[in-house]
Design a protein around this motif. Structure first.
Motif: not given
Length: 791
Positions: A193-204
């Motif tokens: 929905n337009g948000f970058n939801i990556v916090t690490s290489y392993w997600g989301p």
């Protein structure tokens, strides 16, 4: 670059102001017979390429018109096209309104019964911010809609949907835990929905398709979306929202390896006046694997509430909960010193009774949209995401020359917290003969990811090793791990922390009756990132974007694009200097065409992406020093072709091909582990996909259909280390699928057989530190049967 942009913009504004009063415009509103506004109605000027789409208030505006007479055409799915004549006067606004003959209730029936199955989309969602038809956007953007997802029986984000986008492949993965898609030589960013939801290489966590409306793939840098990230591109998952129509769907799926799945989609009104709407999606599944002792059970609930505060203001509240109960996430790989594919397709090292992995994933979203006028819209949204994982990852501690190994298990507890906010404004106005489309906005984010891999347990002992050629999958000699999670993970785990704020401004200037469009844009980002206990690295950067698109005909456009991206990185340089962010730029040329009244579309693109400053281990320091050097430069270039849509009545088609060449083009002095010209791992040089679905249009067999798919990947590169045996390379991947379906009224049944030829399919790499090859196999021949009913 900023001075050039400012000078050009000021010059154009001054010149255009002289002609500002010589143009006129057409505006109006589209309503139903009972006075309710209708959104998404196409309003065009007959014989031209100029037009608009009605907003949530039913309003539209078409500006920059020369004085004269025009025919305004309003069209909507399932309704007769309406035409009205209007005269435009210089400096004036001509008003023309449309009233659909159907009432709101009749319109609901039209939308339900008239639901089409067409793979082609001409516009992106509002969450992608680009308020232009796809054919006019100077970039390769591909949309996978719900029709395509249903026909291919895609049930999660990692479930083969990348076949619908040129050059997209899944990178090293953990079953259905993470998606990790590569395109144009690197891993692309994951957004929702337009948000970058990556916090690490392993997600989301992979999204369950029960609450997904569509997935939008943007190739290359995208300054209008990304404050930072890899320059190869992004994918944006768009979740289902209330439509204002009273409708629903229930589906049941069974399949090989004990797949059982049920999904329910309810859509309707909570108030008689239609101001309060809801959407509820619920799904549950149990699924095993072609490998023993593996399982992946998922449960999802996604309620959405929308409230129209006033005709021009809409507020939406959304919550998504995903629960995953999975077997150990490292069990999907097998290891052997003898080469790729030297173990049976069903081979596994996972013992029966191994404790699994439990994941709880929560997502909250509030979105406000306000139409100031038909051509000016403000969007503000905020999201909070909370992810918790408690499990383990099995991996060999050593692999012996005879293939026996010592299996080990490390803890893998993870916690992710993200709070993000955005506000952006879309607008349109005219100065003289030039139309301006404005996009400006602010992005802010605070992300943190904790991971605990520090607890360790050996399953096997020296003298009692595990033998993949004669596997014993009972209780291991050292028993099962029993990790201690009593202390909060924030107190004992390594952390990745990122904070940023970013401002973006874009002006798309259209000339010669919108036939030529010049995009001038820039993003300024201030970011701070720290990883694994290190000091935060900060960076501030201005990233320009210049695009040019020209309509050769009303259905054909050519484009050129230059865009930049940057991605902060954490580490310690041996020189003591500050770590620079990865910088990248993209140069792209392409041609797009809509065919036969926009029933299908083709896109051809060539590109070159250059990335600089990426960190690698310092070759002149001990391996455990933690010191790094900046690698130098990587270059990815290639060719892409995409075709999608209904090319003949009843024949829906997806066809794409990509050639990708990604190499090291400059090496920092002193770095010897990589040489100039080395290929970047983790992609395929040639990727070809097609999916065909044909349904009989009339007669006794009307509604009966057949489908077929083919995926070929050649020139695949391993992910980690080069093989010591030049003969051991990943072979060409060839997968054939076929299916049959039948639909009548609101009822549909669909049967697909995947990997029809029962090929041994896998991806993998060589690990020098284990002196072994590892790979993960795809399932052998398998089938899914789905039954759905719409009401």
């Amino acid at each position: 670059m900023r001075k050039i942009y400012s000078s050009v913009l000021i010059f154009l504004l001054v010149c255009e102001a002289i002609l500002a009063q010589s143009k006129g415009k057409i505006q109006g509103k589209v309503e139903t017979a009972d006075g309710n506004p209708v959104e998404f109605v196409s309003v065009l000027l007959k014989g031209t390429s100029k037009g608009s789409i009605t907003n949530s208030s039913g309003g539209f505006e078409i500006g920059g018109l020369n004085p004269g007479s025009y025919t305004v055409v309003a069209s909507f799915v399932g309704l007769d096209t309406q035409e009205k004549n209007v005269t435009v006067t210089a400096g004036q606004a001509a008003v023309v309104n449309f009233s659909l003959s159907e009432s709101s209730g009749d319109l609901e029936e039209i939308l339900v019964s008239g639901a089409r199955e067409n793979y082609n989309e001409t516009r992106v969602s509002s969450s992608l911010r680009v308020n232009s038809p796809l054919i006019e956007v100077p970039q390769n953007i591909q949309v996978i809609n719900g029709d395509l997802l249903h026909d291919q029986q895609v049930i999660s984000m990692s479930d083969g949907l990348v076949r619908n986008v040129s050059g997209a492949v899944r990178m090293e993965h953990w079953g259905d835990l993470y998606t990790n898609i590569s395109a144009r030589g690197s891993q692309i960013q994951a957004m929702r929905n337009g948000f970058n939801i990556v916090t690490s290489y392993w997600g989301p966590l992979t999204e369950d398709m029960s609450f997904v409306e569509r997935i939008e793939f943007v190739k290359g840098p995208a300054g209008f979306m990304l404050s930072s990230g890899d320059g190869s591109g992004l994918y944006n998952v768009v979740t289902k929202k209330p439509t204002g129509q009273t409708q629903g769907e229930v589906s049941f799926t069974v399949g090989s390896f004990d797949l059982y799945r049920t999904a329910v989609d309810l859509d309707g009104k909570l108030s008689q006046d239609g101001k309060l709407l809801y959407r509820l999606n619920v799904a549950g599944q149990q699924k095993k694997s072609h490998r023993a002792n593996e399982y992946n059970n998922r449960y999802t609930i996604a309620p959405v509430i929308s409230y129209r505060v006033q005709p021009s203001t809409l507020v939406t509240f959304e919550y998504v909960y995903q629960r995953a109960n999975m077997s150990d996430v490292g069990s999907y790989y097998v290891f052997s010193p003898f080469g790729f594919g030297t173990l049976p397709v069903e081979s596994t090292q996972l013992p029966v009774g191994m404790p699994g992995t439990k994941i709880n994933d929560h997502s909250f979203l509030v979105n406000l949209q306000h139409d100031f006028s038909p051509n000016w819209k403000l969007t503000a949204q905020a999201s909070h995401m909370l992810y918790n994982q408690e499990g383990s990852s099995m991996w060999p501690a050593s692999v012996n020359p005879d293939g026996t190994m010592l299996r080990a298990v490390s803890s893998w507890e993870a916690l992710s917290k993200m709070t993000m906010a955005q506000v952006f404004l879309n607008g349109e106005f005219h100065t003289g003969g030039v139309r301006h489309k404005i996009l400006t906005g602010l992005d802010m984010s605070n992300k943190a990811y904790w991971a605990d891999w520090n607890q360790y347990h050996m399953l096997d002992s020296v003298g009692a090793e595990f033998d993949p050629l004669n596997p014993y999958l009972g209780a291991p000699v050292n028993g099962y791990p029993n990790f201690d999670y009593s202390t909060p993970i924030e107190q004992r785990a390594s952390t990745i922390d990122q904070r940023y704020s970013s401002f973006y401004l874009q002006d798309e200037l259209a000339f010669i009756q919108d036939k030529i469009r010049l995009t001038l844009a820039g993003r300024y980002t201030d970011i701070s990132q720290a990883a694994y206990g290190g000091a935060p690295n900060t960076a501030s950067r201005f990233s320009p974007r210049i695009g040019l698109s020209a309509s050769v005909t009303p259905n054909t456009s050519v484009y050129a694009l230059y865009d930049q991206a940057f991605n902060p990185q954490s580490g310690t340089l041996a020189s003591g200097d500050d770590v620079k962010p990865i910088t990248g730029n993209n140069m792209e040329l392409g041609i797009k065409r809509d065919w036969f009244d926009k029933k299908w579309n083709t896109t051809v693109a060539i590109y070159q992406i250059v990335k600089r400053n990426e960190l690698t281990a310092d070759p002149n320091s001990p391996p455990n020093s933690g010191l790094s050097v900046e690698l130098g430069e990587k270059t990815a270039k290639g060719f892409e072709f995409d075709l999608k849509g209904t090319i003949l009545p009843g024949l829906n088609t997806v066809l794409n091909y990509a050639y990708t060449d990604s190499r090291v083009t400059d090496v920092t002095p002193g770095v010897e582990i990589i040489e100039e010209g080395d290929i970047i791992p983790g992609y395929a040089k040639h990727v070809f996909n097609t999916w065909l679905g044909y349904s009989i249009q009339d007669g006794v067999l009307e509604g009966l259909g057949f489908s077929a798919g083919l995926t070929v990947m050649g020139g695949r590169e391993t992910y980690w280390d080069p093989s010591p045996d030049p003969e051991q390379v990943l072979p060409t991947y060839t997968k054939v699928d076929a299916g049959v379906f039948y639909g009548k009224g609101n009822f549909k049944v669909n049967l697909n057989v995947f990997n029809l030829l029962d090929e041994y399919l896998y991806s993998g790499s060589y690990y020098a530190w284990l002196n072994a090859y590892n790979w993960q196999t795809d399932p052998p021949r398998n089938a899914r049967l789905s039954v759905s009913y719409k009401f």
